[in-house]
Design a protein around this motif. Structure first.
Motif, PDB file in Angstrom:
ATOM      1  N   LEU A 119      -5.612   3.469  -7.519  1.00  0.00           N
ATOM      2  CA  LEU A 119      -5.573   4.043  -6.168  1.00  0.00           C
ATOM      3  C   LEU A 119      -6.965   4.119  -5.549  1.00  0.00           C
ATOM      4  CD1 LEU A 119      -2.896   6.855  -6.556  1.00  0.00           C
ATOM      5  CD2 LEU A 119      -2.611   4.519  -5.715  1.00  0.00           C
ATOM      6  N   SER A 120      -7.980   4.341  -6.364  1.00  0.00           N
ATOM      7  CA  SER A 120      -9.352   4.321  -5.863  1.00  0.00           C
ATOM      8  C   SER A 120      -9.680   2.936  -5.312  1.00  0.00           C
ATOM      9  CB  SER A 120     -10.320   4.694  -6.991  1.00  0.00           C
ATOM     10  OG  SER A 120     -11.651   4.563  -6.562  1.00  0.00           O
ATOM     11  N   GLY A 121      -9.301   1.912  -6.057  1.00  0.00           N
ATOM     12  CA  GLY A 121      -9.516   0.540  -5.582  1.00  0.00           C
ATOM     13  C   GLY A 121      -8.736   0.236  -4.323  1.00  0.00           C
ATOM     14  N   GLU A 122      -7.506   0.744  -4.263  1.00  0.00           N
ATOM     15  CA  GLU A 122      -6.701   0.542  -3.046  1.00  0.00           C
ATOM     16  C   GLU A 122      -7.401   1.144  -1.836  1.00  0.00           C
ATOM     17  OE1 GLU A 122      -2.715   1.974  -0.712  1.00  0.00           O
ATOM     18  OE2 GLU A 122      -3.241   2.945  -2.605  1.00  0.00           O
ATOM     19  N   MET A 123      -7.956   2.327  -2.003  1.00  0.00           N
ATOM     20  CA  MET A 123      -8.616   2.985  -0.882  1.00  0.00           C
ATOM     21  C   MET A 123      -9.921   2.279  -0.498  1.00  0.00           C
ATOM     22  SD  MET A 123      -6.862   5.426   0.465  1.00  0.00           S
ATOM     23  CE  MET A 123      -5.670   4.105   0.429  1.00  0.00           C
ATOM     24  N   ALA A 124     -10.651   1.753  -1.465  1.00  0.00           N
ATOM     25  CA  ALA A 124     -11.852   0.965  -1.149  1.00  0.00           C
ATOM     26  C   ALA A 124     -11.439  -0.278  -0.360  1.00  0.00           C
ATOM     27  CB  ALA A 124     -12.591   0.583  -2.425  1.00  0.00           C
ATOM     28  N   PHE A 125     -10.403  -0.947  -0.822  1.00  0.00           N
ATOM     29  CA  PHE A 125      -9.877  -2.138  -0.144  1.00  0.00           C
ATOM     30  C   PHE A 125      -9.427  -1.778   1.267  1.00  0.00           C
ATOM     31  CE2 PHE A 125      -6.402  -5.169   0.698  1.00  0.00           C
ATOM     32  CZ  PHE A 125      -7.075  -6.371   0.491  1.00  0.00           C
ATOM     33  N   ALA A 126      -8.671  -0.679   1.404  1.00  0.00           N
ATOM     34  CA  ALA A 126      -8.189  -0.252   2.722  1.00  0.00           C
ATOM     35  C   ALA A 126      -9.345   0.031   3.664  1.00  0.00           C
ATOM     36  CB  ALA A 126      -7.305   0.990   2.582  1.00  0.00           C
ATOM     37  N   TYR A 127     -10.394   0.659   3.138  1.00  0.00           N
ATOM     38  CA  TYR A 127     -11.535   0.967   3.996  1.00  0.00           C
ATOM     39  C   TYR A 127     -12.164  -0.306   4.537  1.00  0.00           C
ATOM     40  CZ  TYR A 127     -15.844   2.631   5.917  1.00  0.00           C
ATOM     41  OH  TYR A 127     -16.869   2.874   6.794  1.00  0.00           O
ATOM     42  N   ALA A 159       0.840  -1.205   0.000  1.00  0.00           N
ATOM     43  CA  ALA A 159       0.000   0.000   0.000  1.00  0.00           C
ATOM     44  C   ALA A 159       0.871   1.251   0.000  1.00  0.00           C
ATOM     45  CB  ALA A 159      -0.939  -0.005   1.199  1.00  0.00           C
ATOM     46  N   GLY A 160       1.947   1.234   0.790  1.00  0.00           N
ATOM     47  CA  GLY A 160       2.862   2.362   0.831  1.00  0.00           C
ATOM     48  C   GLY A 160       3.524   2.621  -0.519  1.00  0.00           C
ATOM     49  N   LEU A 161       3.901   1.547  -1.213  1.00  0.00           N
ATOM     50  CA  LEU A 161       4.483   1.712  -2.548  1.00  0.00           C
ATOM     51  C   LEU A 161       3.473   2.304  -3.522  1.00  0.00           C
ATOM     52  CD1 LEU A 161       6.578  -1.561  -3.017  1.00  0.00           C
ATOM     53  CD2 LEU A 161       7.425   0.785  -2.951  1.00  0.00           C
ATOM     54  N   LEU A 162       2.230   1.810  -3.466  1.00  0.00           N
ATOM     55  CA  LEU A 162       1.176   2.372  -4.321  1.00  0.00           C
ATOM     56  C   LEU A 162       0.961   3.843  -4.012  1.00  0.00           C
ATOM     57  CD1 LEU A 162      -1.446  -0.528  -4.320  1.00  0.00           C
ATOM     58  CD2 LEU A 162      -0.183   0.334  -6.292  1.00  0.00           C
ATOM     59  N   GLU A 163       0.956   4.181  -2.738  1.00  0.00           N
ATOM     60  CA  GLU A 163       0.737   5.576  -2.331  1.00  0.00           C
ATOM     61  C   GLU A 163       1.889   6.478  -2.772  1.00  0.00           C
ATOM     62  OE1 GLU A 163      -1.807   4.036   1.509  1.00  0.00           O
ATOM     63  OE2 GLU A 163       0.211   4.840   1.833  1.00  0.00           O
ATOM     64  N   LEU A 164       3.105   5.975  -2.638  1.00  0.00           N
ATOM     65  CA  LEU A 164       4.277   6.768  -2.998  1.00  0.00           C
ATOM     66  C   LEU A 164       4.397   6.937  -4.514  1.00  0.00           C
ATOM     67  CD1 LEU A 164       6.853   8.212  -2.011  1.00  0.00           C
ATOM     68  CD2 LEU A 164       8.008   6.006  -2.126  1.00  0.00           C
ATOM     69  N   VAL A 165       4.414   5.836  -5.233  1.00  0.00           N
ATOM     70  CA  VAL A 165       4.597   5.887  -6.686  1.00  0.00           C
ATOM     71  C   VAL A 165       3.341   6.432  -7.372  1.00  0.00           C
ATOM     72  CG1 VAL A 165       5.045   4.511  -8.755  1.00  0.00           C
ATOM     73  CG2 VAL A 165       6.297   4.031  -6.648  1.00  0.00           C
ATOM     74  N   GLY A 166       2.172   5.907  -6.979  1.00  0.00           N
ATOM     75  CA  GLY A 166       0.924   6.385  -7.578  1.00  0.00           C
ATOM     76  C   GLY A 166       0.683   7.855  -7.285  1.00  0.00           C
ATOM     77  N   GLY A 167       0.975   8.267  -6.056  1.00  0.00           N
ATOM     78  CA  GLY A 167       0.822   9.677  -5.700  1.00  0.00           C
ATOM     79  C   GLY A 167       1.737  10.563  -6.527  1.00  0.00           C
ATOM     80  N   ALA A 168       2.987  10.134  -6.719  1.00  0.00           N
ATOM     81  CA  ALA A 168       3.930  10.918  -7.521  1.00  0.00           C
ATOM     82  C   ALA A 168       3.457  11.019  -8.976  1.00  0.00           C
ATOM     83  CB  ALA A 168       5.323  10.299  -7.454  1.00  0.00           C
ATOM     84  N   LEU A 169       2.960   9.908  -9.526  1.00  0.00           N
ATOM     85  CA  LEU A 169       2.452   9.935 -10.899  1.00  0.00           C
ATOM     86  C   LEU A 169       1.253  10.868 -11.028  1.00  0.00           C
ATOM     87  CD1 LEU A 169       2.791   6.172 -11.902  1.00  0.00           C
ATOM     88  CD2 LEU A 169       4.084   8.104 -12.855  1.00  0.00           C
ATOM     89  N   LEU A 170       0.391  10.860 -10.030  1.00  0.00           N
ATOM     90  CA  LEU A 170      -0.763  11.762 -10.085  1.00  0.00           C
ATOM     91  C   LEU A 170      -0.354  13.226  -9.911  1.00  0.00           C
ATOM     92  CD1 LEU A 170      -3.771  10.045  -8.273  1.00  0.00           C
ATOM     93  CD2 LEU A 170      -3.421  10.454 -10.703  1.00  0.00           C
ATOM     94  N   VAL A 171       0.638  13.498  -9.100  1.00  0.00           N
ATOM     95  CA  VAL A 171       1.092  14.876  -8.927  1.00  0.00           C
ATOM     96  C   VAL A 171       1.517  15.466 -10.265  1.00  0.00           C
ATOM     97  CG1 VAL A 171       2.942  16.331  -7.980  1.00  0.00           C
ATOM     98  CG2 VAL A 171       1.757  14.735  -6.494  1.00  0.00           C
ATOM     99  N   HIS A 184     -10.755  -0.318   8.196  1.00  0.00           N
ATOM    100  CA  HIS A 184     -11.617   0.627   8.917  1.00  0.00           C
ATOM    101  C   HIS A 184     -13.005   0.079   9.229  1.00  0.00           C
ATOM    102  CE1 HIS A 184      -8.636   3.781   8.473  1.00  0.00           C
ATOM    103  NE2 HIS A 184      -8.509   3.426   7.202  1.00  0.00           N
ATOM    104  N   ALA A 185     -13.669  -0.484   8.254  1.00  0.00           N
ATOM    105  CA  ALA A 185     -15.053  -0.934   8.443  1.00  0.00           C
ATOM    106  C   ALA A 185     -15.224  -1.926   9.589  1.00  0.00           C
ATOM    107  CB  ALA A 185     -15.604  -1.516   7.140  1.00  0.00           C
ATOM    108  N   PRO A 186     -14.276  -2.852   9.825  1.00  0.00           N
ATOM    109  CA  PRO A 186     -14.460  -3.770  10.959  1.00  0.00           C
ATOM    110  C   PRO A 186     -14.501  -3.081  12.329  1.00  0.00           C
ATOM    111  CG  PRO A 186     -12.840  -4.658   9.442  1.00  0.00           C
ATOM    112  CD  PRO A 186     -13.128  -3.250   8.996  1.00  0.00           C
ATOM    113  N   LYS A 187     -13.968  -1.874  12.438  1.00  0.00           N
ATOM    114  CA  LYS A 187     -13.943  -1.165  13.717  1.00  0.00           C
ATOM    115  C   LYS A 187     -15.302  -0.591  14.085  1.00  0.00           C
ATOM    116  CE  LYS A 187      -9.152   0.266  13.093  1.00  0.00           C
ATOM    117  NZ  LYS A 187      -8.280   1.416  12.863  1.00  0.00           N
TER     118      LYS A 187
END
Length: 133
Positions: A77-85, A53-65, A89-92
């Motif tokens: 990245l949208s799918g990553e965030m849905a998956f992360a949620y 996830a960190g690699l996606l955030e770093l590389v994907g974020g840089a590409l989007l910038v 998060h949702a189990p909490k």
């Protein structure tokens, strides 16, 4: 100049601003996980779920910038965030304000919007599409 012409002129530019600002903030999550900056207790192994996830955030974020391959990157990245949620998060709790997943939901839908709307005029993708050969 009336409001309609101002909004018509600035709407594409504001799409670029939304993409750049969202990506910069998102990329900070990747730098935190992968590069240890800003310092935090997070230091996941690279091949763990958090490390990937960190690699996606770093590389994907840089590409989007910079606006390169914006549509496919934003979709991933949208799918990553849905998956992360749903994984983190949702189990909490059912309520995003209580489970800490409100940022994941916002990133998910902002990136999904960018995947469909495109990167805006201030991007490498836009520059590449304007070239004539």
């Amino acid at each position: 100049m009336d409001l309609t012409s101002i909004t018509a002129q600035w709407a594409p530019r504001m799409l670029s601003v939304l993409r750049i600002v969202s990506a910069l903030i998102f990329m900070a999550h990747g730098t935190q996980k992968i590069l240890g900056f800003p310092p935090s207790a997070m230091n996941p192994p690279l091949l763990s779920m958090s490390g990937i996830a960190g690699l996606l955030e770093l590389v994907g974020g840089a590409l989007l910038v910079i606006g390169l391959f914006s549509r496919p990157v934003a979709f991933i990245l949208s799918g990553e965030m849905a998956f992360a949620y749903f994984i983190a998060h949702a189990p909490k709790s059912f309520f995003p304000a209580l489970n800490g997943g409100d940022a994941a939901i916002l990133y998910c839908f902002v990136f999904l919007y960018i995947a469909f709307a495109g990167p805006g005029p201030w991007s490498i993708d836009a520059q590449r599409s304007r070239r004539t050969y």
